[in-house]
Design a protein around this motif. Structure first.
Motif, PDB file in Angstrom:
ATOM      1  N   ASP A  12      18.901  23.401  -1.410  1.00  0.00           N
ATOM      2  CA  ASP A  12      20.080  24.003  -2.055  1.00  0.00           C
ATOM      3  C   ASP A  12      21.362  23.291  -1.625  1.00  0.00           C
ATOM      4  O   ASP A  12      22.252  23.055  -2.427  1.00  0.00           O
ATOM      5  N   LYS A  13      21.434  22.982  -0.345  1.00  0.00           N
ATOM      6  CA  LYS A  13      22.653  22.398   0.218  1.00  0.00           C
ATOM      7  C   LYS A  13      22.752  20.901  -0.037  1.00  0.00           C
ATOM      8  O   LYS A  13      23.794  20.385  -0.405  1.00  0.00           O
ATOM      9  N   LYS A  14      21.663  20.185   0.202  1.00  0.00           N
ATOM     10  CA  LYS A  14      21.730  18.719   0.227  1.00  0.00           C
ATOM     11  C   LYS A  14      20.853  18.034  -0.802  1.00  0.00           C
ATOM     12  O   LYS A  14      20.893  16.822  -0.941  1.00  0.00           O
ATOM     13  N   GLY A  15      20.014  18.789  -1.483  1.00  0.00           N
ATOM     14  CA  GLY A  15      19.088  18.171  -2.432  1.00  0.00           C
ATOM     15  C   GLY A  15      17.837  17.662  -1.733  1.00  0.00           C
ATOM     16  O   GLY A  15      17.719  17.733  -0.507  1.00  0.00           O
ATOM     17  N   GLU A  16      16.907  17.133  -2.510  1.00  0.00           N
ATOM     18  CA  GLU A  16      15.674  16.612  -1.926  1.00  0.00           C
ATOM     19  C   GLU A  16      15.989  15.353  -1.109  1.00  0.00           C
ATOM     20  O   GLU A  16      16.969  14.666  -1.381  1.00  0.00           O
ATOM     21  N   GLY A  17      15.146  15.052  -0.155  1.00  0.00           N
ATOM     22  CA  GLY A  17      15.339  13.819   0.613  1.00  0.00           C
ATOM     23  C   GLY A  17      14.828  13.950   2.030  1.00  0.00           C
ATOM     24  O   GLY A  17      14.200  14.954   2.393  1.00  0.00           O
ATOM     25  N   ILE A  18      15.114  12.919   2.833  1.00  0.00           N
ATOM     26  CA  ILE A  18      14.655  12.925   4.230  1.00  0.00           C
ATOM     27  C   ILE A  18      15.330  14.064   4.970  1.00  0.00           C
ATOM     28  O   ILE A  18      16.560  14.159   4.996  1.00  0.00           O
ATOM     29  N   GLN A  19      14.523  14.936   5.542  1.00  0.00           N
ATOM     30  CA  GLN A  19      15.053  16.150   6.162  1.00  0.00           C
ATOM     31  C   GLN A  19      15.021  16.047   7.685  1.00  0.00           C
ATOM     32  O   GLN A  19      15.876  16.592   8.352  1.00  0.00           O
ATOM     33  N   HIS A  20      14.015  15.387   8.224  1.00  0.00           N
ATOM     34  CA  HIS A  20      13.986  15.209   9.680  1.00  0.00           C
ATOM     35  C   HIS A  20      13.191  13.976  10.085  1.00  0.00           C
ATOM     36  O   HIS A  20      12.412  13.442   9.297  1.00  0.00           O
ATOM     37  N   VAL A  21      13.463  13.532  11.318  1.00  0.00           N
ATOM     38  CA  VAL A  21      12.724  12.433  11.930  1.00  0.00           C
ATOM     39  C   VAL A  21      11.991  13.012  13.126  1.00  0.00           C
ATOM     40  O   VAL A  21      12.607  13.710  13.942  1.00  0.00           O
ATOM     41  N   ALA A  22      10.701  12.745  13.224  1.00  0.00           N
ATOM     42  CA  ALA A  22       9.921  13.281  14.340  1.00  0.00           C
ATOM     43  C   ALA A  22       9.501  12.155  15.278  1.00  0.00           C
ATOM     44  O   ALA A  22       8.894  11.175  14.843  1.00  0.00           O
ATOM     45  N   PHE A  23       9.855  12.316  16.549  1.00  0.00           N
ATOM     46  CA  PHE A  23       9.452  11.359  17.576  1.00  0.00           C
ATOM     47  C   PHE A  23       8.275  11.924  18.356  1.00  0.00           C
ATOM     48  O   PHE A  23       8.310  13.077  18.800  1.00  0.00           O
ATOM     49  N   ARG A  24       7.251  11.120  18.516  1.00  0.00           N
ATOM     50  CA  ARG A  24       6.111  11.521  19.353  1.00  0.00           C
ATOM     51  C   ARG A  24       6.482  11.315  20.821  1.00  0.00           C
ATOM     52  O   ARG A  24       6.958  10.241  21.193  1.00  0.00           O
ATOM     53  N   VAL A  25       6.299  12.342  21.620  1.00  0.00           N
ATOM     54  CA  VAL A  25       6.527  12.226  23.063  1.00  0.00           C
ATOM     55  C   VAL A  25       5.230  12.547  23.787  1.00  0.00           C
ATOM     56  O   VAL A  25       4.356  13.231  23.254  1.00  0.00           O
ATOM     57  N   ASP A  55       6.676   9.568  14.851  1.00  0.00           N
ATOM     58  CA  ASP A  55       5.434  10.240  14.451  1.00  0.00           C
ATOM     59  C   ASP A  55       5.395  10.421  12.936  1.00  0.00           C
ATOM     60  O   ASP A  55       4.405  10.118  12.292  1.00  0.00           O
ATOM     61  N   HIS A  56       6.499  10.941  12.397  1.00  0.00           N
ATOM     62  CA  HIS A  56       6.574  11.090  10.945  1.00  0.00           C
ATOM     63  C   HIS A  56       8.016  11.270  10.496  1.00  0.00           C
ATOM     64  O   HIS A  56       8.894  11.561  11.296  1.00  0.00           O
ATOM     65  N   LEU A  57       8.215  11.076   9.184  1.00  0.00           N
ATOM     66  CA  LEU A  57       9.476  11.404   8.535  1.00  0.00           C
ATOM     67  C   LEU A  57       9.209  12.603   7.642  1.00  0.00           C
ATOM     68  O   LEU A  57       8.262  12.581   6.843  1.00  0.00           O
ATOM     69  N   GLY A  58      10.009  13.647   7.793  1.00  0.00           N
ATOM     70  CA  GLY A  58       9.855  14.836   6.957  1.00  0.00           C
ATOM     71  C   GLY A  58      10.731  14.710   5.722  1.00  0.00           C
ATOM     72  O   GLY A  58      11.926  14.466   5.825  1.00  0.00           O
ATOM     73  N   VAL A  59      10.119  14.849   4.547  1.00  0.00           N
ATOM     74  CA  VAL A  59      10.832  14.712   3.283  1.00  0.00           C
ATOM     75  C   VAL A  59      10.781  16.048   2.536  1.00  0.00           C
ATOM     76  O   VAL A  59       9.689  16.539   2.213  1.00  0.00           O
ATOM     77  N   ALA A  60      11.951  16.634   2.302  1.00  0.00           N
ATOM     78  CA  ALA A  60      12.019  17.916   1.591  1.00  0.00           C
ATOM     79  C   ALA A  60      11.886  17.676   0.093  1.00  0.00           C
ATOM     80  O   ALA A  60      12.617  16.859  -0.470  1.00  0.00           O
ATOM     81  N   VAL A  61      10.943  18.373  -0.528  1.00  0.00           N
ATOM     82  CA  VAL A  61      10.738  18.241  -1.977  1.00  0.00           C
ATOM     83  C   VAL A  61      10.623  19.631  -2.600  1.00  0.00           C
ATOM     84  O   VAL A  61      10.250  20.594  -1.930  1.00  0.00           O
ATOM     85  N   LYS A  62      10.949  19.717  -3.881  1.00  0.00           N
ATOM     86  CA  LYS A  62      10.836  21.007  -4.559  1.00  0.00           C
ATOM     87  C   LYS A  62       9.372  21.354  -4.792  1.00  0.00           C
ATOM     88  O   LYS A  62       8.981  22.498  -4.703  1.00  0.00           O
ATOM     89  N   SER A  63       8.579  20.340  -5.102  1.00  0.00           N
ATOM     90  CA  SER A  63       7.171  20.584  -5.412  1.00  0.00           C
ATOM     91  C   SER A  63       6.336  19.394  -4.963  1.00  0.00           C
ATOM     92  O   SER A  63       6.547  18.269  -5.432  1.00  0.00           O
ATOM     93  N   ILE A  64       5.402  19.631  -4.061  1.00  0.00           N
ATOM     94  CA  ILE A  64       4.515  18.553  -3.602  1.00  0.00           C
ATOM     95  C   ILE A  64       3.709  18.012  -4.787  1.00  0.00           C
ATOM     96  O   ILE A  64       3.619  16.802  -4.991  1.00  0.00           O
ATOM     97  N   ASP A  65       3.166  18.917  -5.594  1.00  0.00           N
ATOM     98  CA  ASP A  65       2.382  18.471  -6.754  1.00  0.00           C
ATOM     99  C   ASP A  65       3.226  17.620  -7.696  1.00  0.00           C
ATOM    100  O   ASP A  65       2.742  16.659  -8.274  1.00  0.00           O
ATOM    101  N   GLY A  66       4.505  17.995  -7.814  1.00  0.00           N
ATOM    102  CA  GLY A  66       5.389  17.292  -8.725  1.00  0.00           C
ATOM    103  C   GLY A  66       5.723  15.868  -8.296  1.00  0.00           C
ATOM    104  O   GLY A  66       6.075  15.040  -9.130  1.00  0.00           O
ATOM    105  N   VAL A  67       5.644  15.579  -6.980  1.00  0.00           N
ATOM    106  CA  VAL A  67       6.047  14.248  -6.504  1.00  0.00           C
ATOM    107  C   VAL A  67       4.883  13.436  -5.931  1.00  0.00           C
ATOM    108  O   VAL A  67       5.042  12.268  -5.584  1.00  0.00           O
ATOM    109  N   LYS A  68       3.732  14.076  -5.823  1.00  0.00           N
ATOM    110  CA  LYS A  68       2.565  13.448  -5.196  1.00  0.00           C
ATOM    111  C   LYS A  68       2.204  12.116  -5.851  1.00  0.00           C
ATOM    112  O   LYS A  68       1.770  11.177  -5.175  1.00  0.00           O
ATOM    113  N   ASN A  69       2.385  12.060  -7.161  1.00  0.00           N
ATOM    114  CA  ASN A  69       2.052  10.855  -7.910  1.00  0.00           C
ATOM    115  C   ASN A  69       2.725   9.617  -7.320  1.00  0.00           C
ATOM    116  O   ASN A  69       2.086   8.576  -7.147  1.00  0.00           O
TER     117      ASN A  69
END
Ligand code: ZN
Length: 134
Positions: free
Chosen positions: A71-84, A7-21
């Motif tokens: 804080d622990k792992k830095g920005e990056g892929i945080q979760h994988v979502a499967f549609r059921v 369904d989607h990949l969740g990506v943890a970022v510090k600021s959406i505005d900062g990375v939206k570009n």
């Protein structure tokens, strides 16, 4: 269990505005909207990619789960979502198979989807979200 697609990949970022570009202008993905889920202390921004989406996740509080993750792992892929097709059935089946769950019952996530997380200890360290949408 009937997993329909990623369904989607969740990506943890510090600021959406900062990375939206990067996601919107460089990759040319369409920003389909943002939503704050107060209970999860997170703001999400969705960028559809074919049949799936990228979900950017920005914490709204210093003690929120996404802030702690960064804080622990830095920005990056945080979760994988499967549609059921049926999340209650999927959770019952996983529970019966002894899979450790974070959410035994679905809760409401961004976009009104029913979501539930499995415990990373049961999934080789990958935070897996199940998701059912109309
Ligand atoms: Zn998600």
């Amino acid at each position: 269990m009937n997993v329909l697609k990623i369904d989607h990949l969740g990506v943890a970022v510090k600021s959406i505005d900062g990375v939206k570009n990067f996601w919107a202008d460089v990759l040319g993905l369409k920003h389909e909207g943002s939503e704050t889920v107060a209970e999860q202390k997170v703001t999400t921004a969705f960028f559809p990619v074919g049949e799936s989406e990228i979900e950017l996740l920005e914490s709204t509080a210093e003690d929120g789960p996404i802030a702690k993750y960064i804080d622990k792992k830095g920005e990056g892929i945080q979760h994988v979502a499967f549609r059921v097709a049926n999340i209650e059935e999927a959770l019952a089946e996983l529970k019966a198979k002894g899979i450790k769950l974070i959410d035994e019952k679905p809760r409401i996530g961004a976009g009104g989807a029913k979501i539930a997380f499995l415990h990373p200890k049961a999934t080789n360290g990958v935070l897996v979200e199940l998701c059912e949408r109309d």
